[in-house]
Enzyme design. Structure first.
Site, mmCIF file in Angstrom:
data_model
loop_
_atom_site.group_PDB
_atom_site.id
_atom_site.type_symbol
_atom_site.label_atom_id
_atom_site.label_comp_id
_atom_site.label_asym_id
_atom_site.label_seq_id
_atom_site.Cartn_x
_atom_site.Cartn_y
_atom_site.Cartn_z
ATOM 1 N N ASP A 1 0.847 -1.192 0.000
ATOM 2 C CA ASP A 1 0.000 0.000 0.000
ATOM 3 C C ASP A 1 0.887 1.249 0.000
ATOM 4 O O ASP A 1 1.700 1.439 0.909
ATOM 5 C CB ASP A 1 -0.887 -0.016 1.250
ATOM 6 C CG ASP A 1 -2.070 0.936 1.149
ATOM 7 O OD1 ASP A 1 -2.037 1.825 0.281
ATOM 8 O OD2 ASP A 1 -3.008 0.805 1.946
ATOM 9 N N ASP A 2 0.726 2.094 -1.012
ATOM 10 C CA ASP A 2 1.481 3.362 -1.098
ATOM 11 C C ASP A 2 2.992 3.140 -1.139
ATOM 12 O O ASP A 2 3.757 3.949 -0.615
ATOM 13 C CB ASP A 2 1.151 4.271 0.086
ATOM 14 C CG ASP A 2 -0.243 4.871 0.021
ATOM 15 O OD1 ASP A 2 -1.011 4.477 -0.870
ATOM 16 O OD2 ASP A 2 -0.563 5.721 0.871
ATOM 17 N N CYS B 1 -6.554 3.970 -3.705
ATOM 18 C CA CYS B 1 -6.762 2.633 -3.128
ATOM 19 C C CYS B 1 -7.881 1.805 -3.747
ATOM 20 O O CYS B 1 -7.633 0.753 -4.343
ATOM 21 C CB CYS B 1 -7.004 2.771 -1.620
ATOM 22 S SG CYS B 1 -5.652 3.571 -0.735
ATOM 23 N N ARG C 1 -7.616 -1.620 -6.331
ATOM 24 C CA ARG C 1 -7.959 -2.944 -5.821
ATOM 25 C C ARG C 1 -9.117 -3.564 -6.596
ATOM 26 O O ARG C 1 -9.150 -4.776 -6.840
ATOM 27 C CB ARG C 1 -8.282 -2.849 -4.334
ATOM 28 C CG ARG C 1 -7.057 -2.517 -3.514
ATOM 29 C CD ARG C 1 -7.374 -1.834 -2.177
ATOM 30 N NE ARG C 1 -6.174 -1.151 -1.727
ATOM 31 C CZ ARG C 1 -5.197 -1.722 -1.022
ATOM 32 N NH1 ARG C 1 -5.335 -2.980 -0.628
ATOM 33 N NH2 ARG C 1 -4.128 -1.043 -0.685
ATOM 34 N N LYS D 1 -6.075 -5.380 3.995
ATOM 35 C CA LYS D 1 -6.957 -4.254 3.652
ATOM 36 C C LYS D 1 -7.865 -4.620 2.479
ATOM 37 O O LYS D 1 -7.386 -4.976 1.408
ATOM 38 C CB LYS D 1 -6.094 -3.046 3.319
ATOM 39 C CG LYS D 1 -6.852 -1.853 2.755
ATOM 40 C CD LYS D 1 -5.884 -0.721 2.463
ATOM 41 C CE LYS D 1 -6.552 0.411 1.709
ATOM 42 N NZ LYS D 1 -5.595 1.522 1.467
ATOM 43 N N HIS E 1 -11.165 -2.591 1.433
ATOM 44 C CA HIS E 1 -11.494 -1.269 0.879
ATOM 45 C C HIS E 1 -12.339 -1.322 -0.389
ATOM 46 O O HIS E 1 -12.238 -0.473 -1.273
ATOM 47 C CB HIS E 1 -10.228 -0.444 0.622
ATOM 48 C CG HIS E 1 -10.447 1.028 0.850
ATOM 49 N ND1 HIS E 1 -9.439 1.950 0.861
ATOM 50 C CD2 HIS E 1 -11.579 1.726 1.091
ATOM 51 C CE1 HIS E 1 -9.914 3.151 1.099
ATOM 52 N NE2 HIS E 1 -11.229 3.040 1.235
ATOM 53 N N SER F 1 -8.683 1.471 4.795
ATOM 54 C CA SER F 1 -7.341 1.907 5.177
ATOM 55 C C SER F 1 -7.229 2.057 6.692
ATOM 56 O O SER F 1 -8.189 2.446 7.361
ATOM 57 C CB SER F 1 -7.003 3.247 4.517
ATOM 58 O OG SER F 1 -6.884 3.104 3.125
ATOM 59 N N HIS G 1 1.326 2.512 3.934
ATOM 60 C CA HIS G 1 0.355 3.562 4.240
ATOM 61 C C HIS G 1 0.566 4.060 5.670
ATOM 62 O O HIS G 1 0.934 3.295 6.554
ATOM 63 C CB HIS G 1 -1.060 2.984 4.088
ATOM 64 C CG HIS G 1 -2.124 3.999 3.848
ATOM 65 N ND1 HIS G 1 -2.473 4.951 4.771
ATOM 66 C CD2 HIS G 1 -2.945 4.189 2.771
ATOM 67 C CE1 HIS G 1 -3.458 5.687 4.285
ATOM 68 N NE2 HIS G 1 -3.758 5.258 3.074
ATOM 69 N N ASP H 1 -0.355 -0.986 -4.901
ATOM 70 C CA ASP H 1 -1.650 -0.458 -5.349
ATOM 71 C C ASP H 1 -1.524 0.916 -6.001
ATOM 72 O O ASP H 1 -2.353 1.303 -6.815
ATOM 73 C CB ASP H 1 -2.658 -0.410 -4.197
ATOM 74 C CG ASP H 1 -2.326 0.647 -3.146
ATOM 75 O OD1 ASP H 1 -1.140 1.020 -2.995
ATOM 76 O OD2 ASP H 1 -3.260 1.094 -2.451
ATOM 77 N N ASN H 2 -0.505 1.667 -5.652
ATOM 78 C CA ASN H 2 -0.242 2.980 -6.240
ATOM 79 C C ASN H 2 1.044 3.518 -5.627
ATOM 80 O O ASN H 2 1.601 2.933 -4.702
ATOM 81 C CB ASN H 2 -1.392 3.970 -6.019
ATOM 82 C CG ASN H 2 -1.899 4.048 -4.593
ATOM 83 O OD1 ASN H 2 -3.012 3.632 -4.287
ATOM 84 N ND2 ASN H 2 -1.079 4.567 -3.692
ATOM 85 N N LYS I 1 1.188 9.989 -5.536
ATOM 86 C CA LYS I 1 -0.136 9.400 -5.334
ATOM 87 C C LYS I 1 -1.257 10.325 -5.784
ATOM 88 O O LYS I 1 -1.208 11.532 -5.591
ATOM 89 C CB LYS I 1 -0.303 9.035 -3.858
ATOM 90 C CG LYS I 1 -1.630 8.359 -3.533
ATOM 91 C CD LYS I 1 -1.668 7.887 -2.110
ATOM 92 C CE LYS I 1 -3.020 7.249 -1.788
ATOM 93 N NZ LYS I 1 -3.060 6.681 -0.435
#
Length: 539
Positions: free
Chosen positions: A44-45, A84, A88, A137, A139, A162, A265, A316-317, A347
């Site tokens: 994540d991130d 996010c 996903r 996660k 989301h 998140s 994250h 994810d990004n 992001k």
């Protein structure tokens, strides 16, 4: 709600000293050797440059770097969106947000989620005889039938959104720090709508921390801890993942395990970070914690199902702007034209730092070792590739944006996408709109701006007609667009216009979905609505 529980045939039992669901691992015959297992790990991130194998300045990912040396590393791999929920949703459907309906993030109070007429990867594989598990996660909606247990996953353990979208007693490292959850009895959680955004230095005019309702940890349909203790979450994820792999491997059934990490994250886990004896910055310590977690999962795969398990790691990004507190490394993608205009290159944007992510493939005996692939690939490709490798069939009533990358994974080809579309993800432009086009080595922007910088200020949106076009082979930092009127620009522009027109026509004729983004405070996950902030501890 009672009918929902009848759909899930899980029974909590004491197993190996912990609460674990009785997932149906039984099968009519031994299927090992016939179908491969799949472990998909989504960070994540995480920035492209956070992976040491990508960026020599990073020294915190020893296990991931080892996986790169033992498998395949992708250097032109992209998230399906720069935020996010849409990313996903695309991983699990193989479709862009304009098709699957998920164009921006879901909230704590969201009534809906990934539309129910979208078919998930877990649903396809479960129909093909796989046992399916999801850890981490989600989301993609937590209320009613949007919960992971009703979207194809036999087992779920994790946080429904998140981990900055609820208060905890262990808020972890943030800047400025978020307060702990309220304590004591009260009249239940506030019905005020929550707002979520990342803490940035100098931001003083926004409500940046969720303080009303504690962050919930689910095991299947039950909240087992609220507020969750973030300092122990990584180890719990590792334990549940390795248990799932062990039981599925012993059963003889093929399995799909999707692990969506909390790292990188914010807030970053506080206990392990403060104990870093080397005095390294918290972000590096969190990277090492994530790396250890991935290493534990890989070690379990190696001990139980090494030659029949495909492990795919990606993100994810991209991270928040690199110069911000706690932000990750986007590697060479730091000199973009966008930053010169007073915005962010990471992001939520469609600059390379927002969607180019680390990616590794590991499958001993099948994926060649120590190979770097330059194929243009995407998170969108996970769905069709895994379905093909599993010998299953794609749903026939819809179109997909991902492709089967098996030939790249096997080392037979370097042919990935010729064209990728990067949807607007919260910066400039309408959510989900396709206004950034990657065409081979060229990339065209019809809109830029709108991203928040470290001080919380957002640059103005800028429309570009004709579009900005960059040659990424010569300018990967997106520092200088091609000159309008140049021979290269004039050659590329008609192709960009044509592929964009073609995809919009295709989407218009496709079976598309629309997500329900309405909100209702009553759907906020709460184990005990009569306790202030919601509190329970059963783990």
């Amino acid at each position: 709600m009672g009918w929902l529980f009848l759909k899930v045939l899980f029974v909590g039992v004491t197993f190996l000293g912990c609460l674990y669901p009785l997932v149906d691992f039984c099968c009519s015959g031994d299927t090992r050797g016939q179908k491969p297992n799949f472990v998909i790990i989504l960070a994540d991130d995480m920035g492209w440059g956070d992976l040491g194998a990508n960026w020599a300045e990073t020294k915190d990912t020893a296990n991931l770097d080892e996986m790169a040396a033992e498998g395949m590393r992708f250097v032109d791999f992209h998230a399906a969106a720069s935020t996010c929920s849409p990313s996903r949703a695309s991983l699990l459907t193989g479709r862009l947000g304009l098709r699957n309906g998920v164009t921006h993030n879901f909230a704590v109070t969201s009534v809906g989620g990934l539309p129910l007429n979208e078919t998930t990867l877990a649903e396809v594989l479960r129909q093909a005889g796989y046992v399916t598990g999801m850890i981490g996660k989600w989301h993609l909606g937590h209320h009613g039938s949007y919960h992971p247990n009703f979207r194809g996953f036999d087992y779920y353990f994790g946080i429904p959104y998140s981990h900055d979208m609820g208060c905890t007693d262990t808020p972890g490292y943030n800047h400025p720090p978020c307060p702990a959850c309220p304590r004591g009895d009260g009249d239940g959680p506030s019905s005020r709508g929550n707002e979520c955004c990342l803490w940035f230095p100098h931001r003083t005019h926004e409500r940046d921390c969720y303080t009303d309702v504690a962050l919930p940890l689910y095991e299947n349909l039950n909240i087992v801890e609220q507020p969750v203790n973030l300092s122990g979450l990584a180890q719990k994820y590792a334990q549940k993942a390795t248990q799932f792999i062990q039981h599925a491997s012993a059963s003889g059934r093929p399995f799909l395990l999707y692990v969506a990490l909390a790292h990188m994250h914010v807030p970053l886990s506080g206990t392990r970070l403060s104990a870093d004896r080397r005095g390294r910055r918290p972000y590096g310590a969190a990277l090492r914690e994530m790396d250890r977690l991935v290493g534990q999962i890989k070690d379990k795969v190696d001990r139980t199902a090494r030659e029949n398990t495909f492990l795919w790691f990606t993100g994810d990004n991209g991270p928040w702007a690199q110069k911000c507190e706690l932000a990750g490394s986007v590697g060479p993608f730091t000199g973009s034209w966008q930053t010169h205009q007073g915005g962010s290159a990471a992001k939520q944007t469609t600059w390379e730092g927002g969607h180019r992510v680390p990616a590794l493939a590991y499958w001993p005996g099948t994926v060649p070792i120590n190979v770097t692939s330059t194929a243009l690939l995407s998170v969108l490709d996970i769905f069709p590739t895994v379905v093909a490798l599993a010998g299953a069939s794609l749903p026939q009533d819809r179109h997909f944006d991902g492709l089967d990358a098996s030939s790249v994974l096997f080392g037979w080809s370097q042919a990935g996408h010729r064209v990728l579309f990067h949807p607007n993800s919260g910066a400039a432009g309408e959510y989900g709109a396709l206004q950034t086009v990657r065409l081979e080595q060229h990339k065209a922007f019809y809109v830029t701006g709108g991203a928040k910088a470290c001080d919380g200020k957002a640059g103005p949106p800028r429309l570009h007609e004709p579009p900005l076009i960059f040659n990424l082979e010569e300018d990967v930092a997106e520092a200088e667009p091609l000159e309008e009127g140049s021979a290269e620009y004039e050659r590329v522009l008609p192709e960009v216009r044509q592929v964009l027109a073609d995809v919009l026509v295709d989407i218009a004729g496709d079976k598309t979905s629309r997500a329900d983004y309405t909100q209702d405070p009553s759907v906020t996950p709460c184990c005990d609505p009569h306790r202030k902030a919601c509190r329970c501890h059963t783990t």
